[in-house]
Design a protein around this motif. Structure first.
Motif, short mmCIF file in Angstrom:
data_model
loop_
_atom_site.label_atom_id
_atom_site.label_comp_id
_atom_site.label_asym_id
_atom_site.label_seq_id
_atom_site.Cartn_x
_atom_site.Cartn_y
_atom_site.Cartn_z
N GLN A 43 -58.25 -3.78 -53.76
CA GLN A 43 -57.15 -4.59 -54.29
C GLN A 43 -56.16 -3.78 -55.12
N VAL A 44 -56.01 -2.50 -54.81
CA VAL A 44 -54.94 -1.72 -55.46
C VAL A 44 -53.64 -2.33 -54.93
N ASN A 45 -52.78 -2.82 -55.83
CA ASN A 45 -51.70 -3.68 -55.33
C ASN A 45 -50.29 -3.15 -55.54
N LYS A 46 -50.15 -1.96 -56.09
CA LYS A 46 -48.79 -1.44 -56.23
C LYS A 46 -48.53 -0.44 -55.11
N ALA A 47 -47.47 -0.74 -54.36
CA ALA A 47 -47.19 0.05 -53.17
C ALA A 47 -47.03 1.53 -53.47
N HIS A 48 -46.38 1.85 -54.59
CA HIS A 48 -46.17 3.28 -54.89
C HIS A 48 -47.49 3.97 -55.21
N ASN A 49 -48.45 3.25 -55.78
CA ASN A 49 -49.76 3.86 -56.06
C ASN A 49 -50.51 4.13 -54.76
N ILE A 50 -50.44 3.19 -53.85
CA ILE A 50 -51.12 3.37 -52.55
C ILE A 50 -50.51 4.57 -51.83
N ALA A 51 -49.19 4.66 -51.84
CA ALA A 51 -48.53 5.78 -51.17
C ALA A 51 -48.93 7.12 -51.81
N ALA A 52 -49.00 7.15 -53.14
CA ALA A 52 -49.36 8.40 -53.84
C ALA A 52 -50.81 8.79 -53.53
N ILE A 53 -51.70 7.82 -53.47
CA ILE A 53 -53.11 8.11 -53.18
C ILE A 53 -53.24 8.66 -51.75
N MET A 54 -52.51 8.04 -50.83
CA MET A 54 -52.54 8.52 -49.43
C MET A 54 -52.07 9.97 -49.33
N ARG A 55 -51.07 10.28 -50.10
CA ARG A 55 -50.52 11.64 -50.06
C ARG A 55 -51.54 12.64 -50.58
N THR A 56 -52.24 12.27 -51.64
CA THR A 56 -53.28 13.15 -52.17
C THR A 56 -54.44 13.26 -51.17
N CYS A 57 -54.77 12.15 -50.53
CA CYS A 57 -55.83 12.19 -49.50
C CYS A 57 -55.46 13.21 -48.43
N ASP A 58 -54.23 13.13 -47.96
CA ASP A 58 -53.77 14.08 -46.94
C ASP A 58 -53.90 15.52 -47.47
N ALA A 59 -53.50 15.71 -48.71
CA ALA A 59 -53.47 17.07 -49.28
C ALA A 59 -54.86 17.70 -49.39
N VAL A 60 -55.90 16.90 -49.63
CA VAL A 60 -57.25 17.48 -49.74
C VAL A 60 -58.01 17.43 -48.41
N GLY A 61 -57.38 16.88 -47.37
CA GLY A 61 -58.01 16.89 -46.05
C GLY A 61 -58.80 15.65 -45.71
#
Ligand code: SAM
Length: 190
Positions: A26-44
């Protein structure tokens, strides 16, 4: 596709860590979700999981940024999400500001690992906490009680990245199934 781009995608695929993931409850702020996805990509991280808030179900454009490279699995409930992760033999770590939580740097992230992150206002639900194997915390000594969820995810994922790098996990070669590699190579070329 030009050869440089093809080589870059192949290298990225060879560094993906299918045995490391995050699950957003239930993370509900779109910018937080986008930032987490970007970090996920960065660590593989190849694939992340989410129990999607109602208001983002219909209009989830924010999640579509790194979406090209990080697969997002949506679940109807946190119980269902955790059950899927447990079937993959993942240890389930709940980021939770509790007295029973251990310092996030004391965890072994070379084990197959799923890290749960909670809603900005309420944190992780009691249902999810009951299903997790371990609560983890980023120690804080200031006046604020918690960090922004995307900041917390970056700190923890980079500790996981550090441990995995030290253990040679980024030299294992591509661990993704052939059809998944082909999908990303195809989509990356368009
Ligand atoms: N009031 C909420 C609570 O008590 O959990 C605060 C939620 S915090 C703003 C949003 C999410 O960020 C948390 O659910 C957790 O996933 C993560 N988080 C923030 N600070 C953290 C910390 N110091 N340690 C571990 N996780 C943290």
């Amino acid at each position: 596709m030009n050869p440089e781009r093809l080589a870059r995608i192949r290298l990225m695929l060879s560094l993906r860590q299918p045995d490391l993931t995050v699950c957003l409850e239930q993370v509900n702020k779109a910018h937080n979700i986008a930032a987490i996805m970007r970090t996920c990509d960065a660590v593989g991280i190849h694939e992340m999981h989410a129990v999607w808030p109602e208001e983002l179900r219909e209009n989830n454009r924010a999640a579509k940024g790194s979406h090209n490279w990080v697969k997002l699995n949506r679940h109807d409930s946190i119980q269902q999400a955790i059950s899927v992760l447990k079937q993959q033999n993942m240890q389930i770590l709940a980021t939770n500001l509790s007295s029973r939580a251990v310092d996030f740097r004391d965890i072994d992230y070379t084990r197959p690992t799923a890290i749960l992150f909670g809603a900005e206002k309420y944190g992780i639900s009691t249902e999810a906490l009951a299903l997790a194997d371990q609560d983890i915390i980023i120690p804080m000594v200031g006046m604020a009680q918690s960090l922004n969820v995307s900041v917390a995810s970056a700190l923890i994922l980079y500790e996981a990245q550090r441990q995995r790098q030290q253990a040679g996990f980024y030299q294992r070669g591509c661990l993704l199934p052939e059809n998944e590699q082909q999908r990303l190579l195809f989509e990356g070329g368009h």
